[in-house]
Design an enzyme around this catalytic site. Structure first.
Site, PDB file in Angstrom:
ATOM      1  N   GLU A   1       0.786  -1.231   0.000  1.00 47.43           N
ATOM      2  CA  GLU A   1       0.000   0.000   0.000  1.00 47.43           C
ATOM      3  C   GLU A   1       0.823   1.289   0.000  1.00 47.43           C
ATOM      4  OE1 GLU A   1      -2.931  -0.254   3.120  1.00 47.43           O
ATOM      5  OE2 GLU A   1      -4.060  -1.757   2.039  1.00 47.43           O
TER       6      GLU A   1
ATOM      7  N   GLU B   1      -5.988  -8.322   0.190  1.00 49.33           N
ATOM      8  CA  GLU B   1      -6.677  -7.976   1.437  1.00 49.33           C
ATOM      9  C   GLU B   1      -8.115  -7.608   1.124  1.00 49.33           C
ATOM     10  OE1 GLU B   1      -4.982  -4.902   3.949  1.00 49.33           O
ATOM     11  OE2 GLU B   1      -2.967  -5.707   3.683  1.00 49.33           O
TER      12      GLU B   1
HETATM   13  C1  PNW Z   1      -4.752  -1.721   5.236  1.00 50.30           C
HETATM   14  N1  PNW Z   1      -7.309   4.290   4.923  1.00 50.30           N
HETATM   15  O1  PNW Z   1      -4.534  -0.435   5.723  1.00 50.30           O
HETATM   16  C2  PNW Z   1      -3.511  -2.441   5.688  1.00 50.30           C
HETATM   17  O2  PNW Z   1      -2.796  -3.119   4.699  1.00 50.30           O
HETATM   18  C3  PNW Z   1      -3.680  -3.276   6.902  1.00 50.30           C
HETATM   19  O3  PNW Z   1      -2.472  -3.286   7.613  1.00 50.30           O
HETATM   20  C4  PNW Z   1      -4.842  -2.775   7.734  1.00 50.30           C
HETATM   21  O4  PNW Z   1      -4.969  -3.455   8.951  1.00 50.30           O
HETATM   22  C5  PNW Z   1      -6.100  -2.917   6.887  1.00 50.30           C
HETATM   23  O5  PNW Z   1      -5.979  -2.216   5.654  1.00 50.30           O
HETATM   24  C6  PNW Z   1      -7.354  -2.440   7.581  1.00 50.30           C
HETATM   25  O6  PNW Z   1      -7.278  -1.057   7.851  1.00 50.30           O
HETATM   26  C7  PNW Z   1      -5.281   0.688   5.478  1.00 50.30           C
HETATM   27  O7  PNW Z   1      -7.365   5.101   5.865  1.00 50.30           O
HETATM   28  C8  PNW Z   1      -5.340   1.627   6.489  1.00 50.30           C
HETATM   29  O8  PNW Z   1      -7.820   4.536   3.806  1.00 50.30           O
HETATM   30  C9  PNW Z   1      -5.997   2.808   6.306  1.00 50.30           C
HETATM   31  C10 PNW Z   1      -6.604   3.069   5.078  1.00 50.30           C
HETATM   32  C11 PNW Z   1      -6.557   2.140   4.060  1.00 50.30           C
HETATM   33  C12 PNW Z   1      -5.881   0.947   4.257  1.00 50.30           C
END
Ligand code: PNW
Length: 442
Positions: free
Chosen positions: A166, A350
């Site tokens: 990401e 994911e």
């Molecule tokens: C992903 N947003 O993170 C990550 O790959 C994981 O580590 C995480 O636990 C999972 O999604 C759930 O949140 C994100 O704010 C964190 O848009 C924040 C965002 C998107 C993805």
């Protein structure tokens, strides 16, 4: 209800995903501090003032956790290695850290689980953060060195390798929106990180190729960006967000150049001569990982570029307030195939939902419905010709959800953070029924 296993091809891969900082416990095994340790130690950054120093104590409990994956019937495990554990100061190698991952990968193979490695899921060694982190161009060479160290230890046994998880979170969420380490709100810092994170991917991919590595890819997150109303301002705001979030990274990686709508605000802040890096960034990859959770609505805003502000939407939401919209997964998979990657193999690396702790810790019918709907959405994209190879649920365990702390629970398996006891939820059992897992939980 989850679909029948037979709805997917026999070689379609079903797995679960985790990341190092969220489950391992960064306080063990000679790990150096990462910028997440220092960020979490800063008051006001984490909702419940927690951190990942113990997390799920996976560092000690990994055999039980791998048993839980195998016993549900999954055939693959997407995990990450921590840069700060492997190179505590960003340069020197910590053999104890490498040995941990060596045992972990052997443990996967012993259980018939294909190891899907992600080299970076956000533990930047604090020493490298101190010299500018992702804002410093040197990070690309440091990252390529780190990936080479990992490859020389694990590359003979992993089924697939992703450089980064990401880039949008690494660069934009962390340097512009200020929600993740290092917690900056600075468009210049963000623009540099947006470029250097891709340069690091390109340099690492080139280095790994020269080491003979195969099945190289990257994991990108996608989030539907739509206007909150029918004003031109809202439409414009959504388009700019779409360019930053959903186009910047995949376009550069596929050699299509940065999207003009994002360059409007970022070009002035990019490093000099950034165009000269676009060739290195566009290394051929063997597969693309897609993380998909939700959609966001944007309304007209008044601030500086990129104006627009995210507003609450009308759809049913998860515990974190994220709208549930399975058809967005179908739309993104088709769009990626048509606009960017063609027949390149894609995996959903994911997808999942958070819930609050309930009275019955193991009952999670909403999660089963969520997973079923997203699996059907993935299948619909395959029916439209998308070369989808696998689906990884996020996440195996309830874990440290970054800025949210331990409140959101994404796991198929409940974790009691006092006793560290693992309890499979009904969603774990639903996967076991679908995938033909044979054994008891652990
Ligand atoms: C992903 N947003 O993170 C990550 O790959 C994981 O580590 C995480 O636990 C999972 O999604 C759930 O949140 C994100 O704010 C964190 O848009 C924040 C965002 C998107 C993805």
């Amino acid at each position: 209800m989850l679909p029948d296993r037979q709805a997917f091809p026999p070689d379609f891969v079903f797995g679960v995903a985790t990341s190092a900082y969220q489950i391992e416990g960064s306080g063990h095994g000679g790990s150096g501090p990462s910028h997440w340790d220092t960020f979490a130690a800063t008051p006001g950054t984490i909702a419940d003032a927690s951190n990942g120093s113990l997390a799920c104590d996976h560092y000690h409990r990994w055999p039980e956790d791998l048993d839980l994956i195998r016993n549900a019937g999954f055939s693959a495990y997407r995990f990450s290695t921590s840069w700060a554990r492997v190179m505590p100061d960003g340069v020197r190698v910590n053999p104890e850290g490498l040995d941990f991952y060596d045992r972990l990968v052997d443990g996967m193979l012993q259980r018939g689980l294909a190891p899907y490695l992600t080299c970076y899921h956000w533990e930047l060694p604090a020493a490298l953060a101190d010299t500018g982190g992702w804002q410093n161009r040197d990070i690309a060479a440091r990252f390529a060195d780190y990936c080479t160290v990992i490859h020389r230890k694990l590359g003979d046994r992993v089924a697939s390798t992703a450089t980064l998880n990401e880039p949008w979170c690494i660069a934009w969420l962390s340097h512009f929106l200020g929600q993740h380490a290092p917690g900056l709100r600075d468009v210049r810092a963000a623009a540099r990180a947006m470029h250097h994170v891709l340069l690091a991917h390109g340099a690492a991919t080139q280095a790994l190729r020269s080491e003979g590595a195969r099945n190289l890819g990257i994991v990108l997150n996608f989030e539907t960006a739509q206007p909150a109303d029918d004003s031109d301002e809202a439409l414009g705001a959504a388009r700019v967000q779409d360019a930053i979030y959903n186009q910047w990274f995949i376009r550069a990686i596929m050699g299509q150049g940065y999207p003009p709508l994002a360059l409007e605000g970022l070009a002035a802040h990019l490093p000099d001569d950034w165009q000269a890096d676009m060739g290195l960034i566009a290394q051929p990859i063997d597969w693309l990982g897609v993380n998909y959770y939700t959609r966001r609505l944007y309304a007209a805003g008044t601030g500086l570029w990129p104006r627009g502000s995210a507003v609450d939407g009308p759809l049913p939401k998860t515990q974190m307030g994220w709208e549930i919209r399975p058809e967005g997964l179908t739309e993104f998979l088709i769009r990626l195939q048509q606009d960017h990657v063609g027949d390149l193999p894609i995996s959903v690396t994911e997808n999942g939902m958070s819930e609050a702790a309930g009275q019955d810790v193991a009952a999670d019918p909403r999660r089963i419905a969520f997973i079923g709907d997203h699996l059907r959405a993935a299948r619909a994209a395959m029916d439209r010709g998308v070369n989808l190879k696998g689906f990884f649920y996020w996440s195996l365990l309830d874990n440290f959800e970054w800025g949210w702390g331990f409140g959101p629970r994404f796991g198929l398996v409940h974790v009691d953070y006092t006793t560290m006891k693992r309890t499979p939820k009904t969603s774990w059992h639903a996967f076991r029924a679908m995938l033909g897992g044979k054994a008891d939980p652990a």
